[in-house]
Enzyme design. Structure first.
Site, PDB file in Angstrom:
ATOM      1  N   ARG A  83       0.820  -1.199   0.000  1.00  0.00           N
ATOM      2  CA  ARG A  83       0.000   0.000   0.000  1.00  0.00           C
ATOM      3  C   ARG A  83       0.855   1.251   0.000  1.00  0.00           C
ATOM      4  O   ARG A  83       1.782   1.385   0.771  1.00  0.00           O
ATOM      5  CB  ARG A  83      -0.908   0.034   1.227  1.00  0.00           C
ATOM      6  CG  ARG A  83      -1.635   1.360   1.338  1.00  0.00           C
ATOM      7  CD  ARG A  83      -2.940   1.258   2.004  1.00  0.00           C
ATOM      8  NE  ARG A  83      -3.593   2.544   2.048  1.00  0.00           N
ATOM      9  CZ  ARG A  83      -4.617   2.810   2.813  1.00  0.00           C
ATOM     10  NH1 ARG A  83      -5.098   1.868   3.583  1.00  0.00           N
ATOM     11  NH2 ARG A  83      -5.185   3.987   2.808  1.00  0.00           N
ATOM     12  N   ARG A  92      -6.565   1.466  -3.359  1.00  0.00           N
ATOM     13  CA  ARG A  92      -5.539   0.868  -2.507  1.00  0.00           C
ATOM     14  C   ARG A  92      -5.522  -0.646  -2.627  1.00  0.00           C
ATOM     15  O   ARG A  92      -6.553  -1.274  -2.854  1.00  0.00           O
ATOM     16  CB  ARG A  92      -5.700   1.309  -1.051  1.00  0.00           C
ATOM     17  CG  ARG A  92      -6.884   0.803  -0.270  1.00  0.00           C
ATOM     18  CD  ARG A  92      -8.211   1.470  -0.583  1.00  0.00           C
ATOM     19  NE  ARG A  92      -8.225   2.915  -0.499  1.00  0.00           N
ATOM     20  CZ  ARG A  92      -8.512   3.597   0.603  1.00  0.00           C
ATOM     21  NH1 ARG A  92      -8.819   2.959   1.699  1.00  0.00           N
ATOM     22  NH2 ARG A  92      -8.531   4.897   0.590  1.00  0.00           N
ATOM     23  N   ASP A  95      -6.708  -2.095   2.672  1.00  0.00           N
ATOM     24  CA  ASP A  95      -7.112  -1.188   3.735  1.00  0.00           C
ATOM     25  C   ASP A  95      -7.594  -2.060   4.900  1.00  0.00           C
ATOM     26  O   ASP A  95      -8.448  -2.928   4.702  1.00  0.00           O
ATOM     27  CB  ASP A  95      -8.272  -0.325   3.211  1.00  0.00           C
ATOM     28  CG  ASP A  95      -8.597   0.842   4.104  1.00  0.00           C
ATOM     29  OD1 ASP A  95      -7.738   1.245   4.909  1.00  0.00           O
ATOM     30  OD2 ASP A  95      -9.722   1.361   3.988  1.00  0.00           O
ATOM     31  N   ASP A  97      -9.093  -1.690   8.739  1.00  0.00           N
ATOM     32  CA  ASP A  97      -9.636  -0.740   9.707  1.00  0.00           C
ATOM     33  C   ASP A  97     -10.089  -1.477  10.954  1.00  0.00           C
ATOM     34  O   ASP A  97     -10.787  -2.501  10.863  1.00  0.00           O
ATOM     35  CB  ASP A  97     -10.870  -0.027   9.136  1.00  0.00           C
ATOM     36  CG  ASP A  97     -10.524   0.928   8.013  1.00  0.00           C
ATOM     37  OD1 ASP A  97      -9.443   1.530   8.052  1.00  0.00           O
ATOM     38  OD2 ASP A  97     -11.358   1.053   7.087  1.00  0.00           O
TER      39      ASP A  97
HETATM   40  N1  ROI Z   1     -16.103   1.769  -1.427  1.00  0.00           N
HETATM   41  C1  ROI Z   1     -16.289   0.455  -1.200  1.00  0.00           C
HETATM   42  N2  ROI Z   1     -17.261  -0.173  -1.847  1.00  0.00           N
HETATM   43  N3  ROI Z   1     -15.498  -0.231  -0.335  1.00  0.00           N
HETATM   44  C2  ROI Z   1     -14.483   0.398   0.350  1.00  0.00           C
HETATM   45  O1  ROI Z   1     -13.772  -0.253   1.145  1.00  0.00           O
HETATM   46  C3  ROI Z   1     -14.278   1.771   0.119  1.00  0.00           C
HETATM   47  N4  ROI Z   1     -13.285   2.460   0.759  1.00  0.00           N
HETATM   48  C4  ROI Z   1     -13.064   3.751   0.540  1.00  0.00           C
HETATM   49  C5  ROI Z   1     -13.936   4.572  -0.362  1.00  0.00           C
HETATM   50  C6  ROI Z   1     -13.070   5.240  -1.429  1.00  0.00           C
HETATM   51  C7  ROI Z   1     -14.631   5.613   0.477  1.00  0.00           C
HETATM   52  N5  ROI Z   1     -14.939   3.756  -1.042  1.00  0.00           N
HETATM   53  C8  ROI Z   1     -15.112   2.433  -0.783  1.00  0.00           C
HETATM   54  O2  ROI Z   1     -12.087   4.376   1.179  1.00  0.00           O
END
Ligand code: ROI
Length: 167
Positions: A83, A92, A95, A97
């Site tokens: 990343r 990315r 991610d 979280d």
């Molecule tokens: N949209 C989806 N469907 N899944 C995500 O994990 C995700 N993450 C983001 C943004 C760009 C807001 N859109 C996303 O950071």
């Protein structure tokens, strides 16, 4: 003391489903932690236009790590999987979280738990509900209520992987 953390996983680059599988393997290897479960994978459009579609999932992790130590470990996994933080909301490879950490309410500059945006995001709530349908959030909200207000529309649940490589 071990706490149950829920981790949101997302990827929209470089074979997203493979990125999520690698990340789950990395979570299995975290010190003082046990990967207690993982949801199905879900595909959906990006909330921001012009990006590839995302694959998302949620993992349940029982961990002895403190919240910020867990955050450090998750960021190390993100870095390992290539990343680059080029733009804040950009595409990315991975991610990770921290959505929930036991019953803790955390609000420090590096970490807010429950995760700010989880309450209205179908790609977080539906996989989370696979793992913990009766969940009550530490801020008093009830997962089933959040789901009732958050349509499934636009989410595509991927077939569950089977065979020796699956969890
Ligand atoms: N949209 C989806 N469907 N899944 C995500 O994990 C995700 N993450 C983001 C943004 C760009 C807001 N859109 C996303 O950071």
């Amino acid at each position: 003391m071990s706490e149950r953390a829920y981790i949101g996983l997302g990827s929209n680059l470089a074979e997203p489903a493979a990125q999520l599988r690698h990340a789950l393997e990395a979570l299995q290897r975290l010190p003082g932690s046990h990967l207690a479960g993982a949801s199905s994978f879900y595909v959906s459009d990006s909330l921001l236009p012009g990006q590839p579609r995302y694959t998302n999932a949620v993992a349940a992790l029982d961990t002895e790590l403190a919240p910020l130590a867990l955050l450090d470990a998750l960021q190390a996994i993100e870095q390992d999987q290539g990343r680059e933080r080029l733009e804040r909301w950009g595409p990315r490879t991975l991610d990770l979280d921290i959505l929930l950490f036991g019953d803790h309410l955390i609000d420090v500059p590096r970490l807010q738990v429950p995760h700010y945006h989880m309450h209205a995001r179908a790609f977080v709530l539906y996989p989370l509900a696979e793992l913990a349908p009766d969940l009550h959030l530490p801020d008093g909200r009830i997962l089933s209520q959040l789901l009732a207000e958050c349509p499934f529309t636009g989410l595509e649940r991927m077939p569950v992987p089977s065979g020796p490589d699956s969890l």
